[in-house]
Design an enzyme around this catalytic site. Structure first.
Site, PDB file in Angstrom:
ATOM      1  N   GLU A  31       9.689 -11.341  22.677  1.00  0.00           N
ATOM      2  CA  GLU A  31      11.073 -11.730  22.409  1.00  0.00           C
ATOM      3  C   GLU A  31      11.445 -11.509  20.943  1.00  0.00           C
ATOM      4  OE1 GLU A  31      12.870 -12.076  24.869  1.00  0.00           O
ATOM      5  OE2 GLU A  31      11.273 -12.327  26.338  1.00  0.00           O
ATOM      6  N   HIS A  52      15.343  -5.968  16.896  1.00  0.00           N
ATOM      7  CA  HIS A  52      16.320  -4.956  17.284  1.00  0.00           C
ATOM      8  C   HIS A  52      17.731  -5.440  16.933  1.00  0.00           C
ATOM      9  CE1 HIS A  52      17.081  -1.717  20.645  1.00  0.00           C
ATOM     10  NE2 HIS A  52      17.500  -1.331  19.460  1.00  0.00           N
ATOM     11  N   HIS A  88      12.643  -8.025  20.483  1.00  0.00           N
ATOM     12  CA  HIS A  88      14.071  -7.913  20.806  1.00  0.00           C
ATOM     13  C   HIS A  88      14.916  -8.400  19.631  1.00  0.00           C
ATOM     14  CE1 HIS A  88      13.935  -6.615  24.917  1.00  0.00           C
ATOM     15  NE2 HIS A  88      13.307  -7.686  25.369  1.00  0.00           N
TER      16      HIS A  88
END
Length: 708
Positions: free
Chosen positions: A496, A502, A499
């Site tokens: 996670e 990102h 992510h």
């Protein structure tokens, strides 16, 4: 009372916090000031403002241009998208911190919001302006061109080219699908939270480690019960299935988890799933596609169903022989552990005893101990949550130079949540990062990353930085121990966090193209890439210290972790492939789906299933990814991205897993670009070529190699 509330009281009236500047650090959401009644008021006002802005756009007498049609031209001081603001907060909390009142409001607002979305996308005057810009645009930057293409395609894929009868039918289908997806999620949460295994006889805890017992005792205390309570939340369920010697109780827990939403009650999802599949098929066919998968895959790296099945079948061909051997080895372990019968009657009974699904976790653990002498409980003392946080943050510092500082002045929606300011390597402010770690009553199971604010560059040229959040269900602290994680939970955190990087590194002009706003079979690359570090010795050395003694994780244990990395890897691969096959089976249907869900499921994924399938269990009714999430006809993305992440990590392995030059290229070419270019172009630029399956097979110890 905080300062904004004091000012409101002094003024004699309370202002809806969504209607004014938040007045918080970095303009973060003022969770402490938001009341339930604020949401509906803000939703309706947001819709009104949307309609006003659309009317202003379509009434503009000037020739349609990129500036006056595609991007928001509102220049009022302090303008923001109210509908987006309130929707983001409400629906994020509906997953992370809901209650009956929130659920009821969601049921009320969902059809209104879906109708509004249809009103926008099916507005012929608005689409005509967009079409004219798409036909006659000139001198756009690549990012502007991507936004324009996405906008035009988004309207077309939402029915803008349909006749009036088609548009009306699409409205009906999308509104029903939206409501059913919401109902699916609410049913699943209620069913999962309704079950508990309450034990009062300590003898029935046999085999369970101390951490599992303490957590179960705490769960019982929280409900004013004697004894121990086990739930379907993963930190409770998994240790019980792995360690409990009580076979009948394992069966009870397994059947509870794998039959949720199949019972004869109001939370049954069987007919809901069937209807969702049919609605999506009809939507796709109304828009001119043969199947829903064809509709979805037009904007995916895999391109079409052939590309997806090629990947899934290549993985089956490569991994199944090894998975069969793993299964046989597990079966032998099961048989060797059965008690020796002293009489012919008992001997016959013993021979008829078969390994059942609720035995798999228990005997897999025994086999792992036999082969590698390692398990999750041995490692827990070295993975205390605060140290893991330092380790994960420290990894980002090593790679990218960014740093994290907790800021208690940033409001949070629950005491479990921690809020951090993130600073770039030059010391400048980069992002806000929320971390929500533990399970609770109003929280969906699983783990996910989301945003409360995406990154974009505003009209004044200011780079508005993102507010990202990771939500997980990790082991909770007890009265006697801090939160001690398993290695799998560390891996989940890394996933996670990938992510979130990102999102945090996003550096684009438009919010709809920033961060994780990429094609679905590319979005898992940054997250799965980070998982690679979970078994790297040099990374573990930075944070894995015993929570009591401060001793580092011993080299011997690290060696066992590395050696056991591929334990049951082929079985795990086939499990993911089976989910991909099930997903594709539903969404490649050309005709009305009338089958029984449970029997259809068992046929759909049979090619990748090695163990016994029980007649009453069902994955579909709890498969949120493809029924209520964004992965319908896209669950293969996890395996697709695994090919990419193994290939990408091989570049780091070549230059050094902490190599900052390689990390900077990964940031510049992939993490910061969002959806501004085709994902394969971004990947090729970083990698120097297209990915192959070779690195993944090598990582998993599989000999056979094929190209994607």
């Amino acid at each position: 009372m905080n300062e904004p509330e004091r000012q409101e009281m002094t003024a004699g009236k309370r202002v809806n916090p969504f209607f004014e500047p938040y007045g918080t650090p970095h303009d973060t959401v003022p969770f402490d000031r938001i009341r339930l009644e604020d949401y509906e008021e803000a939703f309706m006002e947001g819709i009104r403002r949307d309609n006003e802005q659309i009317e202003k756009t379509i009434s503009n007498p000037e020739r349609p241009t990129f500036d006056n049609t595609i991007i928001n031209t509102e220049e009022d001081e302090g303008y923001y998208d109210l509908l987006s603001r309130v929707s983001t907060v409400f629906f994020n909390l509906l997953s992370a911190e809901t209650n009956d009142e929130m659920d009821a409001l969601a049921q009320k607002m969902q059809p209104i919001l879906t109708q509004h979305a249809n009103d926008v996308r099916l507005n012929p005057r608005l689409f005509e302006r967009i079409r004219q810009v798409h036909l006659h645009h000139r001198k756009l930057t690549p990012e502007e061109k991507m936004l324009l293409d996405n906008c035009y395609e988004g309207f077309v894929r939402s029915g803008a080219l349909l006749d009036e009868a088609g548009k009306e039918r699409l409205r009906q289908l999308t509104e029903e699908a939206s409501m059913l997806s919401l109902q699916f999620s609410q049913n699943l949460l209620k069913e999962n939270k309704a079950f508990q295994l309450h034990i009062t006889d300590e003898a029935q805890l046999d085999g369970l480690p101390e951490t599992a017992r303490e957590a179960a005792a705490l769960a019982a205390q929280e409900q004013s019960l004697q004894g121990w309570v086990f739930t379907l939340d993963f930190p409770s369920y998994s240790p019980f299935m792995t360690y409990s010697t009580q076979r009948e109780l394992r069966k009870q827990l397994y059947m509870a988890r794998n039959t949720v939403c199949t019972h004869d009650n109001s939370e049954n999802n069987l007919e809901i799933c069937k209807r969702i599949v049919n609605l999506r098929r009809e939507i796709a066919q109304l828009l001119g596609y043969k199947t829903y998968a064809d509709y979805v895959l037009k904007r995916r790296m895999a391109s079409n169903t052939k590309g997806v099945y090629r990947l899934l079948n290549d993985l089956i061909d490569a991994y199944k022989p090894t998975a069969v051997k793993e299964r046989e080895e597990l079966k032998k372990m099961f048989e060797s552990q059965q008690p020796k019968a002293k009489s012919q009657k008992l001997k016959a009974k013993s021979q008829n005893l078969k390994m059942e699904p609720w035995d798999t976790g228990f005997y897999t653990h025994k086999l792992q101990m036999k082969k590698y002498n390692i398990d999750q409980e041995m490692l827990r003392p070295y993975f205390e949550l605060s140290n893991v946080i330092k380790g994960v943050f420290g990894l980002a510092t090593k790679l990218y130079g960014i740093t994290f500082k907790e800021n208690k002045d940033i409001p949070v929606y629950h005491p479990d949540v921690k809020a951090y300011e993130v600073f770039d390597k030059d010391g400048s402010y980069l992002a806000v990062f929320y971390a929500d770690f533990h399970p609770r009553k109003g929280k969906q199971s699983g783990a996910w990353m989301t945003e409360y604010q995406g990154q974009f560059i505003d009209k004044k040229g200011e780079n508005v930085r993102p507010h990202v959040s990771v939500v997980m269900n990790l082991t909770k602290p007890t009265a006697d121990k801090p939160a001690l994680l398993t290695l799998n939970e560390v891996e989940t955190f890394l996933h996670e966090f990938g992510h979130s990087l990102h999102g945090m590194f996003a550096n684009t002009r438009f919010e709809s193209l920033s961060g994780t706003n990429v094609w679905w079979d590319f979005v898992e690359l940054p997250s799965q890439f980070m998982e690679n570090y979970s078994v790297e010795k040099d990374f573990l050395r930075t944070f894995a210290f015993h929570y009591q003694t401060g001793e580092p994780l011993p080299d011997e244990l690290i060696s066992r972790i590395v050696k056991s990395r591929n334990f049951m890897a082929a079985t795990a691969c086939l499990r993911q492939v089976s989910f991909g096959l099930l997903d594709m089976a539903y969404y490649t249907k050309k005709d009305a789906f009338t089958d029984d869900i449970i029997s259809f499921e068992k046929k759909a994924w049979k090619k990748a299933i090695l163990g016994k399938q029980l007649p009453d269990t069902c994955m579909t009714v709890q498969f949120s990814h493809i029924m209520a999430g964004g992965y319908a006809a896209g669950y293969y993305s996890y395996k697709w991205a695994e090919v990419l992440d193994a290939d990408a990590f091989s570049v780091f392995q070549k230059h050094g897993i902490f190599d900052q030059q390689t990390a900077q290229r990964f940031r510049d070419e992939i993490l910061s670009k969002g959806g501004t270019e085709h994902p394969m172009e971004l990947y090729r630029r970083f990698r120097g070529g297209e990915p192959t399956i070779d690195a993944l097979l090598k990582r998993n110890g599989i000999r056979k190699a094929k190209k994607v």
